[in-house]
Design an enzyme around this catalytic site. Structure first.
Site, PDB file in Angstrom:
ATOM      1  N   HIS A 361       0.840  -1.207   0.000  1.00 19.04           N
ATOM      2  CA  HIS A 361       0.000   0.000   0.000  1.00 19.04           C
ATOM      3  C   HIS A 361       0.877   1.260   0.000  1.00 19.04           C
ATOM      4  CE1 HIS A 361      -3.514  -2.533   0.447  1.00 19.04           C
ATOM      5  NE2 HIS A 361      -2.856  -3.180   1.397  1.00 19.04           N
ATOM      6  N   GLU A 380      -2.310   0.443   7.770  1.00 22.25           N
ATOM      7  CA  GLU A 380      -1.472  -0.653   7.288  1.00 22.25           C
ATOM      8  C   GLU A 380      -0.252  -0.136   6.540  1.00 22.25           C
ATOM      9  OE1 GLU A 380      -1.668  -4.632   4.405  1.00 22.25           O
ATOM     10  OE2 GLU A 380      -3.470  -3.398   4.689  1.00 22.25           O
ATOM     11  N   HIS A 433       2.731  -7.110   4.064  1.00 22.80           N
ATOM     12  CA  HIS A 433       1.362  -6.656   4.296  1.00 22.80           C
ATOM     13  C   HIS A 433       0.937  -7.012   5.721  1.00 22.80           C
ATOM     14  CE1 HIS A 433      -0.158  -5.528   0.188  1.00 22.80           C
ATOM     15  NE2 HIS A 433       0.990  -6.111  -0.127  1.00 22.80           N
ATOM     16  N   GLU A 498       1.851 -11.817   5.195  1.00 23.08           N
ATOM     17  CA  GLU A 498       0.829 -11.151   6.001  1.00 23.08           C
ATOM     18  C   GLU A 498       1.277 -11.275   7.456  1.00 23.08           C
ATOM     19  OE1 GLU A 498      -1.662  -9.432   5.071  1.00 23.08           O
ATOM     20  OE2 GLU A 498      -2.509 -10.159   3.169  1.00 23.08           O
TER      21      GLU A 498
END
Length: 539
Positions: A361, A380, A433, A498
């Protein structure tokens, strides 16, 4: 006026004394009780410490001591660390993180305790817990432990429990243990009759039996079965165990050390209903595959569950040698070799390798946004950049060449990020992430993704997953495959990590800290090093 002031001061002193609770004979503790429904710890409360003896010997927890929980308007109940009491009474404990359940097994008896639930499953039947006090997580002095009701668990496992109020000691007598001496609560001796008459029926409810038959009507499972497992096979050539179903399977993996359990939820396998089916395995990792049909006794809320067990050979482990993933109507278990052939003869030279780090992101896409424990919004995109910067530092300290897809608030789109990695001819690509679950706030843990068509990506993902979970202590949710752009469009082995769930307040508090981010960075660095040390990329 002086009398009024004096009275006011007296009232203030009395009010200030209210929160202070008199400690029991064993002392007081200041603890946090985890609230499962809210997904966070409650306020700090003071409670009483409890001593425990088993067959006359003191039983001392390593972390959180035994204590009393005082629910509002109900009697206090003693809670004790689940492994301490269960293993002391000869039971094994299996923790299922996805369902927040502790499964206690003793011979043929199975007790399932769900955190936050006022009932338990005993041999497949629902039983209400005394005063509705559930199992739960307690934090004390920076330590955490899963705590369970002492008397309920002990008596279900065949032990007797007496209470010494003078010393706040729970006195446990195991089924084969001696009677406690002296007994804190003496049992009155009945007056003998002149002519004893044999009693044909034993007096009920005097001594708890090891296998009680609960009186409540069994609660029907919450869900209906999903379908049938049509085949379980093993390929010696590919070293893959395949579980095929007529539906998209839902499963849970349990690491039991010398074996790995895969529970296929809501699944029926007709050939395994009566007896265990065994398949011999020509493998260095497992010796056999066994499976047996269960009903609702495992506590997943389905009428049936198929339990598949992989028996590990010596030296093999779930973390290092087992990769489980699902796709369409199959669960595939890939066995990773104990010793990977083709190891480089020369020591690894990090200067020859270029790693691209992709902080997920940016200032435009933001990613997930969740409040922390204080209500502050956490983004995030900020967490991923912070972790990526620490990862860059660790990799460069190890001697690797590092390229970042972004160092600030702006970055290219997903295709441009992949194109950058291809343009610099990177050897490896790592995208960072943070996960989130909008429906299950209790979810925690770490996943590593690879592209479904990339065998090298799968091996790379497993190397990273194992190392980063070991370094950080995160719940290992395994590797998974996904058709993400950055995994599909990159020319090199690529993974997407993740690093945890922002939707879980407890895990978000860890993810915010530099110390935990550093552990993640060190773990990913170690996973990259481990993968390259297999000789996967020769330079």
């Amino acid at each position: 006026m002086k009398k009024a002031v004096s009275l006011l001061l007296t009232l203030i002193l009395l009010i200030g004394m209210v929160p202070a609770m008199a400690a029991g004979p064993a002392g007081a503790l200041s603890v946090y009780f985890y609230e499962e429904s809210a997904g966070r710890y409650g306020r700090l409360v003071q409670t009483d410490r409890v001593n425990i003896t088993l067959d006359g010997a003191e039983l001392t927890p390593e972390d959180v001591p035994a204590l009393v929980q005082y629910p509002e308007g109900k009697n206090g109940r003693t809670l004790v660390p689940v492994r301490l009491i269960a293993e002391a009474l000869g039971a094994t404990v299996t923790w299922v993180p996805d369902t927040r359940q502790a499964i206690l097994t003793q011979g043929e008896d199975v007790i399932v305790l769900t955190l936050g639930s006022a009932s338990a499953l005993v041999n497949g039947q629902s039983v209400e817990l005394p005063d509705g006090v559930p199992a739960g997580v307690v934090k004390w002095d920076g330590k955490e432990s899963t705590m369970v009701p002492l008397r309920f668990v002990s008596e279900q496992l065949g032990a007797e429990v007496a209470w010494d109020g003078g010393t706040f000691t729970a006195v446990i007598t195991s089924p084969a243990g001696p009677e406690p001496t002296p007994s804190p609560t003496p049992v009155p001796t009945p007056t003998p009759t002149l002519t004893p008459v044999p009693t044909p029926t034993p007096t009920p409810d005097v001594t708890p039996t090891p296998n009680p038959t609960p009186t409540p009507t069994p609660t029907p499972p919450a869900n209906t079965d999903k379908g049938t497992v049509t085949e379980i096979s093993f390929s010696a050539n590919t070293q893959v165990v395949t579980i095929t179903a007529d539906h998209v399977p839902e499963y849970r993996v349990i690491d039991l050390g010398d074996r790995v359990v895969i529970d296929v939820l809501g699944a029926v396998c007709p050939e395994a209903v009566e007896n265990t089916v065994a398949i011999a395995a020509d493998s260095d990792v497992i010796s056999a595959i066994r499976y047996l049909q269960h009903d609702d006794d495992l506590g997943y809320g389905y009428p049936h569950t198929l339990r598949v067990v992989l028996d590990l050979r010596g030296g093999a482990s779930y973390a290092k040698n087992i990769a489980v993933e699902a796709g369409q109507n199959q669960i595939r278990v890939t066995l990773l070799p104990l010793d990977i052939p083709g190891l480089p003869e020369e020591p690894l030279d990090p200067n020859k390798y270029t790693i691209v780090i992709d902080p997920g992101h940016d200032g435009t896409t933001l990613g997930a946004v969740y409040p922390d424990a204080s209500g502050t919004k956490i983004y995030e995109k900020d967490l991923t950049l912070s972790i990526s910067n620490k990862l860059k530092t660790e990799l460069e300290k190890a001697g690797f060449n590092v390229v970042m897809t972004r160092t600030g608030e702006t970055a290219g789109d997903l295709y441009e990020r992949a194109a950058l990695a291809n343009a610099v001819e990177a050897d490896l690509f790592v995208s960072i992430h943070i996960n989130a679950s909008g429906t299950v706030p209790t979810f925690q843990g770490l996943y590593t993704y690879h592209h479904p068509d990339s065998d090298r990506g799968k091996a790379f993902a497993q190397a990273v997953q194992s190392a980063v979970c070991a370094a950080s202590g995160a719940i290992d949710r395994g590797i998974a495959s996904a058709d993400f752009v950055v995994l599909r469009e990159t020319d090199m082995a690529a993974v997407l990590v993740e690093c945890g769930f922002m939707s879980n307040v407890e895990e978000l508090e860890r993810l915010k800290t530099d110390a935990y981010q550093q552990k993640l960075a060190e773990g990913i660095t170690q996973g990259i090093t481990n993968y390259l040390n297999t000789g996967a990329i020769q330079k």
